[in-house]
Design a protein around this motif. Structure first.
Motif, short mmCIF file in Angstrom:
data_model
loop_
_atom_site.label_atom_id
_atom_site.label_comp_id
_atom_site.label_asym_id
_atom_site.label_seq_id
_atom_site.Cartn_x
_atom_site.Cartn_y
_atom_site.Cartn_z
N GLY A 1 -12.44 13.14 21.60
CA GLY A 1 -13.88 12.97 21.83
C GLY A 1 -14.39 13.91 22.91
N ARG A 2 -13.63 14.05 23.96
CA ARG A 2 -14.03 14.95 25.06
C ARG A 2 -14.05 16.41 24.58
NH1 ARG A 2 -16.51 14.06 30.00
NH2 ARG A 2 -16.10 15.88 31.31
N CYS A 3 -13.05 16.79 23.77
CA CYS A 3 -13.01 18.15 23.22
C CYS A 3 -14.21 18.40 22.30
CB CYS A 3 -11.71 18.37 22.46
SG CYS A 3 -10.22 18.43 23.50
N ARG A 4 -14.53 17.41 21.48
CA ARG A 4 -15.70 17.55 20.59
C ARG A 4 -16.99 17.65 21.40
NH1 ARG A 4 -12.73 13.50 17.31
NH2 ARG A 4 -11.87 14.67 15.54
N GLN A 5 -17.10 16.86 22.46
CA GLN A 5 -18.28 16.94 23.34
C GLN A 5 -18.45 18.34 23.90
OE1 GLN A 5 -17.66 14.01 26.39
NE2 GLN A 5 -19.21 12.64 25.54
N ALA A 6 -17.34 19.01 24.14
CA ALA A 6 -17.37 20.37 24.69
C ALA A 6 -17.64 21.41 23.59
CB ALA A 6 -16.05 20.69 25.40
N GLY A 7 -17.79 20.95 22.34
CA GLY A 7 -18.17 21.85 21.26
C GLY A 7 -17.01 22.44 20.47
N HIS A 8 -15.82 21.86 20.62
CA HIS A 8 -14.65 22.40 19.95
C HIS A 8 -14.36 21.64 18.65
CE1 HIS A 8 -14.04 24.79 23.47
NE2 HIS A 8 -14.00 23.72 24.22
N ALA A 9 -13.71 22.32 17.71
CA ALA A 9 -13.29 21.71 16.46
C ALA A 9 -11.93 21.05 16.69
CB ALA A 9 -13.17 22.75 15.36
N VAL A 10 -11.83 19.77 16.36
CA VAL A 10 -10.60 19.02 16.59
C VAL A 10 -9.99 18.63 15.24
CG1 VAL A 10 -9.60 16.92 17.57
CG2 VAL A 10 -11.42 18.13 18.80
N HIS A 11 -8.71 18.95 15.09
CA HIS A 11 -7.95 18.61 13.89
C HIS A 11 -6.88 17.61 14.32
CE1 HIS A 11 -9.82 22.13 11.99
NE2 HIS A 11 -9.67 22.67 13.20
N TRP A 12 -6.71 16.53 13.56
CA TRP A 12 -5.84 15.42 13.96
C TRP A 12 -4.67 15.30 13.01
CZ3 TRP A 12 -6.38 12.02 18.06
CH2 TRP A 12 -5.56 10.88 18.03
N GLN A 13 -3.48 15.05 13.57
CA GLN A 13 -2.31 14.79 12.74
C GLN A 13 -1.45 13.72 13.41
OE1 GLN A 13 0.33 18.12 12.05
NE2 GLN A 13 1.30 17.09 10.34
N GLU A 14 -0.99 12.77 12.61
CA GLU A 14 -0.02 11.78 13.08
C GLU A 14 1.37 12.40 12.91
OE1 GLU A 14 -0.65 8.60 14.28
OE2 GLU A 14 -2.83 8.82 14.04
N ALA A 15 2.20 12.32 13.92
CA ALA A 15 3.53 12.95 13.87
C ALA A 15 4.40 12.37 12.77
CB ALA A 15 4.22 12.80 15.23
N ASP A 16 4.20 11.11 12.43
CA ASP A 16 5.07 10.48 11.44
C ASP A 16 4.61 10.70 10.00
OD1 ASP A 16 2.86 8.83 11.52
OD2 ASP A 16 3.99 6.98 11.82
N GLU A 17 3.58 11.47 9.77
CA GLU A 17 3.12 11.79 8.42
C GLU A 17 3.78 13.08 7.95
OE1 GLU A 17 -1.15 11.83 8.74
OE2 GLU A 17 -1.26 9.64 8.74
N ALA A 18 5.08 13.01 7.71
CA ALA A 18 5.87 14.20 7.38
C ALA A 18 5.42 14.86 6.09
CB ALA A 18 7.35 13.82 7.28
N ASP A 19 4.97 14.08 5.14
CA ASP A 19 4.59 14.64 3.83
C ASP A 19 3.15 15.13 3.77
OD1 ASP A 19 7.15 14.08 2.94
OD2 ASP A 19 6.58 12.07 2.24
#
Length: 180
Positions: free
Chosen positions: A44-62
């Motif tokens: 949220g803080r990164c988005r507030q600063a105007g950056h594009a945030v991509h999210w990944q859960e480490a356990d989603e191997a596939d």
């Protein structure tokens, strides 16, 4: 004769000095949800600063990664700490897949949660190991258990801002070094 004050900034200079938006990949390993919540606050803080945030859960191997780690301008790794200060299996597996892919992230910062009740010597062990492995110049962010309250919110915002600011300084130094 009365001196006139010159403006300290103008719209044109503010716009031209603005850093370009970053593509940030956040990868999180979370057992109870504490580290995931911390990651969400950082995102949220990164988005507030105007950056594009991509999210990944480490356990989603596939799962297809939303952004390759080496394509990210900044990789933020979040992990809980397992028994005896160890890195949890899902984060180890994610790092092993990254190493096996040949992708090498340039800019990495690490955050996480833990509990001192299991021993202060083990607190944040995974975070410290990941930081060393990736040679991160950024200090780690460690929050005990679930982030909550104003003190944590302030610490999270300050850490995120410092990582983003430091990344901008590193980018400028890299640019000067490669174009000198």
């Amino acid at each position: 004769m009365q001196a006139t004050r010159r403006p300290t900034s103008t719209m044109a200079s503010t716009i031209s000095d603005a850093a370009p938006a970053l593509d940030i990949l956040i990868v999180v390993a979370s057992l109870s949800g504490n580290t995931r919540e911390l990651g969400r606050m950082i995102a949220g803080r990164c988005r507030q600063a105007g950056h594009a945030v991509h999210w990944q859960e480490a356990d989603e191997a596939d799962a297809v990664p939303p952004l390759q780690a080496d394509a990210a301008d900044l990789l933020l790794l979040g992990s809980w700490t397992d028994n005896g200060g160890r890195t949890p299996a899902e984060m180890k597996a994610w790092v092993a897949r990254l190493a096996g892919s040949g992708h090498q992230p340039l800019h990495v910062a690490v955050f996480g949660t833990g509990e001192t009740q299991w021993g202060a010597e083990y607190y944040g062990g995974a975070v410290h190991r990941l930081r060393r492995y990736f040679h991160s110049p950024h200090p780690p962010l460690l929050i005990e258990q679930m982030p909550h309250g104003d003190a944590h919110a302030t610490a999270i915002a300050a850490w995120t801002d410092a990582v983003l600011d430091n990344h901008g300084n590193q980018m400028h130094a890299d640019h000067r070094r490669h174009h000198a």
